[in-house]
Motif scaffolding. Structure first.
Motif, PDB file in Angstrom:
ATOM      1  N   VAL A   1       0.842  -1.201   0.000  1.00  0.00           N
ATOM      2  CA  VAL A   1       0.000   0.000   0.000  1.00  0.00           C
ATOM      3  C   VAL A   1       0.878   1.253   0.000  1.00  0.00           C
ATOM      4  O   VAL A   1       0.601   2.221  -0.728  1.00  0.00           O
ATOM      5  N   THR A   2       1.932   1.248   0.800  1.00  0.00           N
ATOM      6  CA  THR A   2       2.834   2.398   0.861  1.00  0.00           C
ATOM      7  C   THR A   2       3.425   2.692  -0.515  1.00  0.00           C
ATOM      8  O   THR A   2       3.439   3.843  -0.968  1.00  0.00           O
ATOM      9  N   ALA A   3       3.888   1.663  -1.194  1.00  0.00           N
ATOM     10  CA  ALA A   3       4.484   1.842  -2.520  1.00  0.00           C
ATOM     11  C   ALA A   3       3.440   2.306  -3.540  1.00  0.00           C
ATOM     12  O   ALA A   3       3.719   3.176  -4.370  1.00  0.00           O
ATOM     13  N   ALA A   4       2.232   1.741  -3.474  1.00  0.00           N
ATOM     14  CA  ALA A   4       1.172   2.145  -4.407  1.00  0.00           C
ATOM     15  C   ALA A   4       0.794   3.611  -4.170  1.00  0.00           C
ATOM     16  O   ALA A   4       0.660   4.385  -5.123  1.00  0.00           O
ATOM     17  N   ALA A   5       0.639   3.995  -2.905  1.00  0.00           N
ATOM     18  CA  ALA A   5       0.285   5.382  -2.583  1.00  0.00           C
ATOM     19  C   ALA A   5       1.391   6.338  -3.023  1.00  0.00           C
ATOM     20  O   ALA A   5       1.110   7.424  -3.546  1.00  0.00           O
ATOM     21  N   THR A   6       2.637   5.932  -2.849  1.00  0.00           N
ATOM     22  CA  THR A   6       3.775   6.749  -3.278  1.00  0.00           C
ATOM     23  C   THR A   6       3.724   6.970  -4.791  1.00  0.00           C
ATOM     24  O   THR A   6       3.936   8.078  -5.280  1.00  0.00           O
ATOM     25  N   ALA A   7       3.393   5.908  -5.535  1.00  0.00           N
ATOM     26  CA  ALA A   7       3.279   6.027  -6.990  1.00  0.00           C
ATOM     27  C   ALA A   7       2.146   6.964  -7.391  1.00  0.00           C
ATOM     28  O   ALA A   7       2.169   7.543  -8.476  1.00  0.00           O
ATOM     29  N   MET A   8       1.175   7.153  -6.494  1.00  0.00           N
ATOM     30  CA  MET A   8       0.047   8.047  -6.771  1.00  0.00           C
ATOM     31  C   MET A   8       0.290   9.446  -6.208  1.00  0.00           C
ATOM     32  O   MET A   8      -0.617  10.274  -6.194  1.00  0.00           O
ATOM     33  N   GLY A   9       1.510   9.704  -5.728  1.00  0.00           N
ATOM     34  CA  GLY A   9       1.874  11.047  -5.316  1.00  0.00           C
ATOM     35  C   GLY A   9       1.814  11.330  -3.829  1.00  0.00           C
ATOM     36  O   GLY A   9       1.924  12.484  -3.413  1.00  0.00           O
ATOM     37  N   VAL A  10       1.686  10.315  -3.003  1.00  0.00           N
ATOM     38  CA  VAL A  10       1.648  10.496  -1.551  1.00  0.00           C
ATOM     39  C   VAL A  10       3.067  10.380  -1.004  1.00  0.00           C
ATOM     40  O   VAL A  10       3.832   9.512  -1.426  1.00  0.00           O
ATOM     41  N   ASP A  11       3.414  11.232  -0.060  1.00  0.00           N
ATOM     42  CA  ASP A  11       4.705  11.144   0.624  1.00  0.00           C
ATOM     43  C   ASP A  11       4.712   9.830   1.407  1.00  0.00           C
ATOM     44  O   ASP A  11       3.821   9.598   2.233  1.00  0.00           O
ATOM     45  N   PRO A  12       5.694   8.951   1.193  1.00  0.00           N
ATOM     46  CA  PRO A  12       5.692   7.646   1.873  1.00  0.00           C
ATOM     47  C   PRO A  12       5.704   7.759   3.400  1.00  0.00           C
ATOM     48  O   PRO A  12       5.243   6.850   4.093  1.00  0.00           O
ATOM     49  N   LYS A  13       6.187   8.890   3.941  1.00  0.00           N
ATOM     50  CA  LYS A  13       6.190   9.061   5.393  1.00  0.00           C
ATOM     51  C   LYS A  13       4.774   9.248   5.942  1.00  0.00           C
ATOM     52  O   LYS A  13       4.548   9.063   7.133  1.00  0.00           O
ATOM     53  N   GLU A  14       3.833   9.599   5.078  1.00  0.00           N
ATOM     54  CA  GLU A  14       2.442   9.772   5.504  1.00  0.00           C
ATOM     55  C   GLU A  14       1.701   8.445   5.636  1.00  0.00           C
ATOM     56  O   GLU A  14       0.672   8.372   6.302  1.00  0.00           O
ATOM     57  N   VAL A  15       2.200   7.407   4.987  1.00  0.00           N
ATOM     58  CA  VAL A  15       1.484   6.141   4.938  1.00  0.00           C
ATOM     59  C   VAL A  15       1.883   5.284   6.138  1.00  0.00           C
ATOM     60  O   VAL A  15       3.047   4.932   6.313  1.00  0.00           O
ATOM     61  N   THR A  16       0.873   4.964   6.959  1.00  0.00           N
ATOM     62  CA  THR A  16       1.098   4.096   8.113  1.00  0.00           C
ATOM     63  C   THR A  16      -0.021   3.077   8.170  1.00  0.00           C
ATOM     64  O   THR A  16      -1.109   3.300   7.630  1.00  0.00           O
ATOM     65  N   SER A  17       0.237   1.981   8.841  1.00  0.00           N
ATOM     66  CA  SER A  17      -0.797   0.969   8.994  1.00  0.00           C
ATOM     67  C   SER A  17      -1.903   1.527   9.882  1.00  0.00           C
ATOM     68  O   SER A  17      -1.645   2.013  10.978  1.00  0.00           O
ATOM     69  N   PRO A  18      -3.149   1.467   9.419  1.00  0.00           N
ATOM     70  CA  PRO A  18      -4.249   1.996  10.223  1.00  0.00           C
ATOM     71  C   PRO A  18      -4.788   0.990  11.244  1.00  0.00           C
ATOM     72  O   PRO A  18      -5.978   0.960  11.532  1.00  0.00           O
ATOM     73  N   THR A  19      -3.905   0.167  11.808  1.00  0.00           N
ATOM     74  CA  THR A  19      -4.330  -0.877  12.734  1.00  0.00           C
ATOM     75  C   THR A  19      -5.159  -0.317  13.883  1.00  0.00           C
ATOM     76  O   THR A  19      -6.158  -0.902  14.278  1.00  0.00           O
ATOM     77  N   PHE A  20      -4.756   0.819  14.420  1.00  0.00           N
ATOM     78  CA  PHE A  20      -5.478   1.374  15.558  1.00  0.00           C
ATOM     79  C   PHE A  20      -6.487   2.441  15.164  1.00  0.00           C
ATOM     80  O   PHE A  20      -7.480   2.653  15.849  1.00  0.00           O
ATOM     81  N   SER A  21      -6.268   3.126  14.056  1.00  0.00           N
ATOM     82  CA  SER A  21      -7.222   4.140  13.609  1.00  0.00           C
ATOM     83  C   SER A  21      -8.300   3.543  12.708  1.00  0.00           C
ATOM     84  O   SER A  21      -9.308   4.177  12.441  1.00  0.00           O
ATOM     85  N   LEU A  22      -8.105   2.357  12.217  1.00  0.00           N
ATOM     86  CA  LEU A  22      -8.995   1.595  11.337  1.00  0.00           C
ATOM     87  C   LEU A  22      -9.029   2.090   9.898  1.00  0.00           C
ATOM     88  O   LEU A  22      -9.155   1.305   8.981  1.00  0.00           O
ATOM     89  N   MET A  23      -8.905   3.414   9.665  1.00  0.00           N
ATOM     90  CA  MET A  23      -8.862   3.931   8.310  1.00  0.00           C
ATOM     91  C   MET A  23      -8.005   5.185   8.269  1.00  0.00           C
ATOM     92  O   MET A  23      -8.117   6.053   9.125  1.00  0.00           O
ATOM     93  N   ASN A  24      -7.142   5.259   7.283  1.00  0.00           N
ATOM     94  CA  ASN A  24      -6.375   6.462   6.986  1.00  0.00           C
ATOM     95  C   ASN A  24      -6.744   6.910   5.582  1.00  0.00           C
ATOM     96  O   ASN A  24      -7.034   6.084   4.717  1.00  0.00           O
ATOM     97  N   VAL A  25      -6.707   8.212   5.364  1.00  0.00           N
ATOM     98  CA  VAL A  25      -6.935   8.766   4.026  1.00  0.00           C
ATOM     99  C   VAL A  25      -5.687   9.536   3.639  1.00  0.00           C
ATOM    100  O   VAL A  25      -5.182  10.347   4.414  1.00  0.00           O
ATOM    101  N   TYR A  26      -5.180   9.246   2.447  1.00  0.00           N
ATOM    102  CA  TYR A  26      -4.007   9.928   1.920  1.00  0.00           C
ATOM    103  C   TYR A  26      -4.442  10.674   0.659  1.00  0.00           C
ATOM    104  O   TYR A  26      -5.292  10.205  -0.086  1.00  0.00           O
ATOM    105  N   HIS A  27      -3.848  11.827   0.435  1.00  0.00           N
ATOM    106  CA  HIS A  27      -4.223  12.640  -0.716  1.00  0.00           C
ATOM    107  C   HIS A  27      -3.122  12.567  -1.766  1.00  0.00           C
ATOM    108  O   HIS A  27      -2.050  13.121  -1.592  1.00  0.00           O
ATOM    109  N   GLY A  28      -3.411  11.831  -2.848  1.00  0.00           N
ATOM    110  CA  GLY A  28      -2.465  11.709  -3.950  1.00  0.00           C
ATOM    111  C   GLY A  28      -2.623  12.873  -4.909  1.00  0.00           C
ATOM    112  O   GLY A  28      -3.430  13.776  -4.700  1.00  0.00           O
ATOM    113  N   LYS A  29      -1.861  12.835  -5.983  1.00  0.00           N
ATOM    114  CA  LYS A  29      -1.903  13.928  -6.973  1.00  0.00           C
ATOM    115  C   LYS A  29      -3.255  14.015  -7.663  1.00  0.00           C
ATOM    116  O   LYS A  29      -3.752  15.096  -7.934  1.00  0.00           O
ATOM    117  N   GLY A  30      -3.842  12.890  -7.985  1.00  0.00           N
ATOM    118  CA  GLY A  30      -5.119  12.918  -8.684  1.00  0.00           C
ATOM    119  C   GLY A  30      -6.222  12.176  -7.962  1.00  0.00           C
ATOM    120  O   GLY A  30      -7.393  12.362  -8.261  1.00  0.00           O
TER     121      GLY A  30
END
Length: 158
Positions: free
Chosen positions: A43-72
């Motif tokens: 997921v981290t690599a896929a999100a990075t390819a879509m324009g998300v900073d890889p440092k923003e991507v974390t496992s949502p184990t405790f939050s249940l859902m994370n939303v990342y904003h890619g380029k498009g």
């Protein structure tokens, strides 16, 4: 059988980047497999390819859902590991977020198969030797084509 072998983390990241480049609005990916098999890495690599900073991507184990904003596209990343009952999915608004606008990744989807969007690409992760196998299980024509493209780009046509 549509399977890609990833001998190491770098190969899993490469698969994730290929997937990210092929994503379209409304895509849904179900990520199943044991702990530590590479689901969040992909997921981290896929999100990075879509324009998300890889440092923003974390496992949502405790939050249940994370939303990342890619380029498009926005990326919705669920982790259902800590959910115990299907009713809890409704409490967090799962059906409103899964699918629809953006791209959806759902880790541990196998825990609630009856609540998943009908059309999706399931990626089943399993350990094989020192590496991982990722099996593609497409549900719907869009995902059959996507799985074929991923296999072709991986040089491991099924």
């Amino acid at each position: 059988m549509a399977v890609v072998y990833c001998p190491d983390e770098a190969a899993t990241e490469a698969l994730g980047r290929r997937l990210g480049r092929l994503c379209r609005d409304g895509d849904v990916f179900l990520l199943n497999g044991d702990l530590g098999t590479g689901k969040t890495c992909l997921v981290t690599a896929a999100a990075t390819a879509m324009g998300v900073d890889p440092k923003e991507v974390t496992s949502p184990t405790f939050s249940l859902m994370n939303v990342y904003h890619g380029k498009g596209l926005n990326i919705k990343h669920f982790d259902l590991y800590r959910i115990n009952w299907p009713e809890e999915l409704e409490d967090i608004g799962f059906s409103e977020y899964a699918g629809g606008d953006g791209v959806t990744f759902i880790e541990w989807a196998e825990l609630f198969p009856d609540t998943m969007p009908e059309e999706n690409l399931e990626l089943k992760f399993s350990r094989k030797g020192e590496g991982r196998e990722v099996e593609f299980l497409p549900h719907g024509k869009r995902y059959e084509a996507l799985a074929a493209a991923l296999l072709k780009e991986s040089g491991q046509e099924g």
